[in-house]
Design an enzyme around this catalytic site. Structure first.
Site, short mmCIF file in Angstrom:
data_model
loop_
_atom_site.label_atom_id
_atom_site.label_comp_id
_atom_site.label_asym_id
_atom_site.label_seq_id
_atom_site.Cartn_x
_atom_site.Cartn_y
_atom_site.Cartn_z
N GLU A 265 2.11 35.75 2.11
CA GLU A 265 3.18 35.50 1.14
C GLU A 265 2.73 35.78 -0.29
O GLU A 265 2.95 34.97 -1.20
CB GLU A 265 3.70 34.05 1.28
CG GLU A 265 4.28 33.77 2.66
CD GLU A 265 4.92 32.39 2.81
OE1 GLU A 265 4.55 31.47 2.07
OE2 GLU A 265 5.81 32.26 3.68
N ASP A 344 7.69 28.93 11.34
CA ASP A 344 7.60 28.11 10.14
C ASP A 344 8.39 26.81 10.24
O ASP A 344 9.45 26.69 9.62
CB ASP A 344 8.09 28.93 8.93
CG ASP A 344 7.61 28.34 7.62
OD1 ASP A 344 6.80 27.41 7.66
OD2 ASP A 344 8.06 28.82 6.57
N GLU A 372 11.20 20.32 5.23
CA GLU A 372 11.66 21.56 4.61
C GLU A 372 12.87 22.17 5.31
O GLU A 372 13.88 22.46 4.68
CB GLU A 372 10.50 22.57 4.58
CG GLU A 372 10.90 23.92 4.04
CD GLU A 372 9.73 24.88 3.95
OE1 GLU A 372 8.59 24.49 4.22
OE2 GLU A 372 9.98 26.05 3.59
O1 GCW Z 1 7.24 27.34 4.87
C1 GCW Z 1 6.77 28.19 3.92
C2 GCW Z 1 7.30 27.58 2.69
C3 GCW Z 1 6.50 27.94 1.48
C4 GCW Z 1 5.07 27.56 1.78
C5 GCW Z 1 4.58 28.35 2.98
C6 GCW Z 1 3.19 27.96 3.40
C7 GCW Z 1 3.42 26.72 0.26
O2 GCW Z 1 8.64 27.96 2.54
O3 GCW Z 1 7.02 27.21 0.41
O4 GCW Z 1 4.23 27.78 0.66
O5 GCW Z 1 5.40 28.09 4.06
O6 GCW Z 1 3.07 27.14 4.29
O7 GCW Z 1 2.24 28.46 2.85
#
Ligand code: GCW
Length: 664
Positions: A265, A344, A372
């Site tokens: 990311e 995720d 989340e």
């Molecule tokens: O779930 C995603 C989140 C990001 C997060 C990433 C991660 C901290 O949307 O906000 O970043 O995972 O776990 O690194």
């Protein structure tokens, strides 16, 4: 009396019935004067005085029966023992922190009106951490309870009272480490000034036996150190990490270690130099090893620019594809921190195949207490139900029974000498400055439950909900019965009005991850696709599709190759099936989706009257706050229900057999 929300489950409310503890001596003698030993004695005094309405004192002077707190070097690591003796009650720990765990456990028994029994308890794994995704500007990534308790305006806060109180809460459920800054780490995290400030955080954590950890960015040697490279194989880079780590331990002698998010990311990482995750993890690990520190290297490494048109592309594959080639090459103090599912933190995913694919590496499971994708602490979802399902999932490694809990406690693939691997549990918690830490009073059950499962993954869910409810809301049978039953079904309810059958949460993934945003997951590079098309829905992850199913051990791979064997819960995670596909419940997929959404939205609406029945049985403030949240959830569940059902009716062209969809 106004309730102190910050007390969470440590309210120590006066017991209406304290017969069981009538003979408990009121003098507490502590043999351990360390800050942690003193914190333990004071906690015991405070808790018992408040709950039993007698005056307990900490004192070495006097005669008669006592409660003794002491250390016992013969006990295994982090172990406590509670026993009744002739002279009174003994709470012993292998360390001061273990004594503290014993004290908290004892107080919990009293708060939940359980008899005092002789017992010895040890944690299942060494790593039991909470990660906070706090930014130094005071915001919290995926935090839903107000600004950071650690940072403001680019610095560690002057007043760290809340940080200390948080450590107490963590310690009360056996959590022994806390990483305070976002894994998307500020590039200046390791500056001299910041480290001096982090030392102040470590100081307020210390009495509670909670060790500080930090997230670091791999470019630090360049950005902070001024080197011309951050190539982990460059000796200058290794030397820089070593001297930086030495500097940290001068300031923070009990520093726990680093968490690393790299090549993910947008974070830079070893791939920039053609290096592997192990190259990066090991350079940090070698610097930490002499001091006893660890590296938690995140398995969450994937390409977020995948080609949506490529039917073989699959984000779920990334963990195994990126890490297995490194298996066996990590230093002994590197732990691969693996999210529970390969995508995720959805309402339900398959369990990550990386847990069983790494046979010669240390692993920890990353669970997300911050909701989340699961309602952001505006919906009640008791996540330990999901975590337990994950921990009990049998990955059939080596053709044997290998539930995830056995892997993440280091037993499935032990060290060469047979000892369990360094392993454990990490919660992404993201507490905030709101009085009650997580916004929804019921969300505290998730943090509590995380601690309990990390201590012992065999803890029954009913024990977690029962004890948490008694401590948080009281021992009234109607209160206990109502709340435990609501918590117990809440994961299924949320999954039911969002994304059942393993299709993913169906939230808006491009923005805040809140509320329905069904097609936002499709047709982009993020790879959270569920491929809802005219002919059917679901990701084909079998050998005809992305081949992801083959990342599991053979028995499990065979199961996931076959839609009927996969089971309805994960059907669409592994298979692309027509809308009239027959489920095990003998309904068609689409009709089952309609029905599940109606039933689950109704179940969410029922929280309101169920809660209302407790009106005079819990304090007015928390009653009203929780009621409002349940009313919101009831309404939002309808929004979810209708958005999803309408979408399914449109894409499938199949009407709801009961004629509800589109007509309500
Ligand atoms: O779930 C995603 C989140 C990001 C997060 C990433 C991660 C901290 O949307 O906000 O970043 O995972 O776990 O690194």
């Amino acid at each position: 009396i106004a309730e102190d929300g910050a007390a969470a489950w440590l309210r120590y409310a006066p017991l209406t019935d304290s017969k069981l503890y009538a003979t408990l001596p009121t003098r507490i003698v502590s043999m351990d004067n360390s800050p942690t030993g003193s914190a333990a004695a004071e906690e015991l005094r405070r808790g018992l005085t408040s709950m039993l309405g007698r005056n307990f004192v900490v004192s070495n002077a006097g005669t008669g029966a006592i409660i003794v707190l002491s250390s016992n070097a013969l006990l295994p690591r982090e172990t406590y023992r509670i026993r009744r003796g002739m002279d009174g009650l003994h709470i012993e720990g292998s360390s001061a922190a273990a004594e503290l765990y014993g004290v908290f456990h004892f107080l919990e028994r009293v708060a939940s009106q359980k008899p005092i029994v002789n017992e010895t308890q040890s944690p299942a794994a060494q790593i039991r951490w909470s990660d906070e995704w706090d930014n130094m500007d005071g915001t919290v990534e995926r935090g839903y309870a107000g600004p950071s308790i650690f940072f403001e305006n680019g610095h560690v806060k002057q007043d760290l009272t809340r940080a200390g109180e948080y450590a107490r809460l963590l310690a009360s459920v056996g959590i022994n480490g806390c990483n305070v800054n976002n894994v998307n780490a500020n590039l200046q995290t390791l500056s001299e000034q910041n480290l001096r400030d982090f030392a102040r955080v470590a100081e307020v954590f210390r009495p509670w036996g909670v060790k500080l950890a930090l997230s670091v960015d791999l470019t630090s040697p360049q950005v902070v150190g001024g080197l011309d490279t951050f190539d982990p194989l460059d000796p200058k880079v290794a030397a820089w990490w070593q001297s930086k780590v030495d500097e940290i331990y001068k300031l923070i002698p009990d520093f726990a270690g680093f968490t690393v998010k790299a090549d993910s990311e947008g974070r830079k990482g070893p791939s920039q130099y053609g290096r592997m995750p192990a190259d990066a993890a090991n350079v940090l690990a070698r610097a930490l090893k002499p001091h006893g520190g660890v590296v938690l290297y995140r398995g969450f490494v994937y390409n977020n620019h995948l080609d949506w048109n490529d039917k073989k592309a699959d984000r779920a594959r990334a963990g195994v594809d990126n890490f297995v080639k490194n298996d066996g090459t990590f230093e002994s103090n590197v732990v691969i921190q693996i999210k529970e599912g390969p995508i995720d933190f959805q309402a339900r995913e398959a369990v990550s195949p990386l847990f069983s694919a790494l046979k010669k590496s240390n692993v920890a499971i990353e669970l997300q207490t911050a909701q989340e994708y699961t309602g952001q602490q505006r919906h009640m979802v008791f996540l330990p139900s999901m975590w337990k399902w994950v921990l009990d999932t049998d990955l059939r490694a080596n053709g044997k029974t290998t539930p995830v809990k056995q892997i993440v406690t280091g037993h499935t693939f032990p060290n060469a000498d047979g000892s369990p691997r360094l392993s454990g549990f990490v919660s992404v918690t993201n507490v905030g400055s709101e009085a009650n830490w997580l916004h929804h009073p019921m969300a505290l059950a998730n943090l509590y439950g995380f601690g309990k499962l990390a201590w012992n993954p065999d803890t029954p869910l009913s024990q977690i909900t029962d004890t948490w409810t008694r401590m948080t809301w009281g021992n009234d049978p109607l209160v206990v019965g109502t709340i435990t039953s609501m918590l117990g079904k809440s994961w299924g309810v949320y999954e039911g009005y969002t994304g059942p059958n393993g299709m993913g949460t169906l939230t808006n993934i491009l923005g805040y991850h809140f509320g329905p945003g069904i097609e936002s997951a499709e047709r982009n590079g993020w790879g959270q696709w569920f491929r809802g098309e005219k002919d059917g829905i679901g990701m084909d992850r079998t050998s005809h599709g992305t081949g992801y199913a083959q990342q599991y051990a053979p028995e499990l791979a065979a199961k996931y190759e076959n839609p009927a064997a996969t089971g309805d819960d994960l059907l669409l995670f592994f298979h692309h099936v027509p809308y009239d596909y027959k489920l095990h419940n003998s309904k068609t997929l689409v009709q089952s989706i309609y029905d599940t959404h109606y039933a689950s939205a109704l179940a969410a609406a029922e929280y309101v009257p169920q809660w209302s029945a407790l009106k005079d049985k819990v304090d007015a403030d928390r009653y009203a706050q929780t009621l409002k949240l349940f009313q919101f959830q009831a309404g939002h569940a309808l929004v979810w229900r209708d958005a999803i059902n309408n979408w399914f009716q449109r894409i499938s062209g199949i009407a709801d057999a009961l004629g509800r969809v589109g007509h309500d």
